[in-house]
Design a protein around this motif. Sequence first.
Motif, mmCIF file in Angstrom:
data_model
loop_
_atom_site.group_PDB
_atom_site.id
_atom_site.type_symbol
_atom_site.label_atom_id
_atom_site.label_comp_id
_atom_site.label_asym_id
_atom_site.label_seq_id
_atom_site.Cartn_x
_atom_site.Cartn_y
_atom_site.Cartn_z
ATOM 1 N N ALA A 1 11.647 -2.539 -0.491
ATOM 2 C CA ALA A 1 13.779 -2.394 0.663
ATOM 3 C C ALA A 1 14.104 -2.395 -0.791
ATOM 4 O O ALA A 1 15.321 -2.381 -0.032
ATOM 5 C CB ALA A 1 12.670 -4.491 1.070
ATOM 6 N N ARG A 2 14.028 -3.144 -1.508
ATOM 7 C CA ARG A 2 14.816 -3.024 -2.859
ATOM 8 C C ARG A 2 15.511 -1.948 -2.629
ATOM 9 O O ARG A 2 17.207 -0.916 -2.948
ATOM 10 C CB ARG A 2 15.000 -3.441 -3.976
ATOM 11 N N VAL A 3 14.916 -0.888 -3.493
ATOM 12 C CA VAL A 3 15.139 0.157 -4.066
ATOM 13 C C VAL A 3 15.261 1.630 -2.591
ATOM 14 O O VAL A 3 15.487 3.430 -2.974
ATOM 15 C CB VAL A 3 13.831 1.280 -4.756
ATOM 16 N N LEU A 4 15.002 0.706 -1.430
ATOM 17 C CA LEU A 4 15.324 1.573 0.262
ATOM 18 C C LEU A 4 16.454 1.592 -0.147
ATOM 19 O O LEU A 4 17.787 0.827 0.291
ATOM 20 C CB LEU A 4 14.268 1.674 0.948
ATOM 21 N N ARG A 5 17.254 3.295 0.971
ATOM 22 C CA ARG A 5 18.804 2.937 1.040
ATOM 23 C C ARG A 5 18.693 2.201 2.248
ATOM 24 O O ARG A 5 17.424 2.248 3.008
ATOM 25 C CB ARG A 5 18.858 4.694 1.650
ATOM 26 N N PRO A 6 19.702 1.431 3.120
ATOM 27 C CA PRO A 6 19.574 0.912 4.448
ATOM 28 C C PRO A 6 19.352 2.245 5.461
ATOM 29 O O PRO A 6 19.010 3.439 5.412
ATOM 30 C CB PRO A 6 20.967 1.087 4.588
ATOM 31 N N GLY A 7 18.318 1.836 6.364
ATOM 32 C CA GLY A 7 17.235 2.589 7.389
ATOM 33 C C GLY A 7 16.199 3.307 6.746
ATOM 34 O O GLY A 7 15.859 4.144 7.419
ATOM 35 N N GLY A 8 15.762 3.216 5.569
ATOM 36 C CA GLY A 8 14.526 3.674 4.697
ATOM 37 C C GLY A 8 13.141 3.650 5.582
ATOM 38 O O GLY A 8 13.355 2.471 6.289
ATOM 39 N N ARG A 9 12.316 4.137 5.542
ATOM 40 C CA ARG A 9 11.401 3.650 5.755
ATOM 41 C C ARG A 9 10.405 3.457 4.845
ATOM 42 O O ARG A 9 10.427 4.522 3.103
ATOM 43 C CB ARG A 9 11.296 4.866 6.001
ATOM 44 N N PHE A 10 9.540 2.993 4.967
ATOM 45 C CA PHE A 10 8.573 1.964 3.987
ATOM 46 C C PHE A 10 6.881 2.007 4.573
ATOM 47 O O PHE A 10 7.255 2.061 5.693
ATOM 48 C CB PHE A 10 8.603 1.158 4.064
ATOM 49 N N ALA A 11 5.900 3.150 4.760
ATOM 50 C CA ALA A 11 4.893 3.486 5.423
ATOM 51 C C ALA A 11 3.878 2.625 3.626
ATOM 52 O O ALA A 11 3.545 3.068 2.787
ATOM 53 C CB ALA A 11 4.719 4.627 5.646
ATOM 54 N N PHE A 12 2.810 2.435 4.628
ATOM 55 C CA PHE A 12 1.356 1.780 3.577
ATOM 56 C C PHE A 12 0.458 1.832 4.062
ATOM 57 O O PHE A 12 0.361 1.586 5.151
ATOM 58 C CB PHE A 12 1.264 0.505 2.301
ATOM 59 N N SER A 13 -1.090 2.540 3.678
ATOM 60 C CA SER A 13 -2.183 2.089 3.850
ATOM 61 C C SER A 13 -2.685 1.357 2.878
ATOM 62 O O SER A 13 -3.190 1.136 1.997
ATOM 63 C CB SER A 13 -2.911 3.692 4.279
ATOM 64 N N VAL A 14 -3.307 0.585 3.835
ATOM 65 C CA VAL A 14 -4.669 -0.319 2.962
ATOM 66 C C VAL A 14 -6.104 -0.190 3.942
ATOM 67 O O VAL A 14 -6.563 -0.103 4.878
ATOM 68 C CB VAL A 14 -4.276 -2.016 2.796
#
Length: 208
Positions: A96-109
Amino acid sequence: MLGDVAGSLVLEVGCGAGQCARWLTSHGARAVGLDLSTRQLQHSRRIDDETGVRFPVVAGTATALPFPDDAFDVVFSAFGALQFVADAGRAVGEAARVLRPGGRFAFSVTHPVRWTMPDDPSREGLVVTSSYWDRTPYVEEDDEGRVTYAEHHRTLGDWVGHLARTGFRITGLIEPEWPVGHDRVWGGWGPERGALVPGTAIVSATLG
């Protein structure tokens, strides 16, 4: 799950040899790879020379990303770092810290339900032997008692909680079905188990 990444600055956390970041680079993204393993990053550079598709890689950890705030449009991890850190909340917070506002985070586990069953891909392995809520990590040690491998279990609710507390809004959750005709067995997973329960969970979320 990543959306249109053409022209976007994308960080892959736990990039390994960079297969995903390299694919994104070839499709117009400005990808950066990060991994704890120097050896994996060396493999990445070797593959760069073989394919001609190059992108920068950095040695670092998911819980202390060596980048400034608001640096990336997209952060993702494909079976990369998130299962292998003890403090998943801190890793999500760093994304979250390194993302710009409105940025997307995706992950697979690995799908959390996988932890309830033994490491046996045959029909005999289709039994629940462990509690879904037992978050004891799986740890391997060498002959001198030093940890050589550790993997941590979180429930789907745990992941939702980490994302919500960090300011993410979940936009997608995919639990892929086993492909028809696919007969490869890998570790504790194969067609018999895969026909009944998911082996992977893929989450996407937007910041803010």
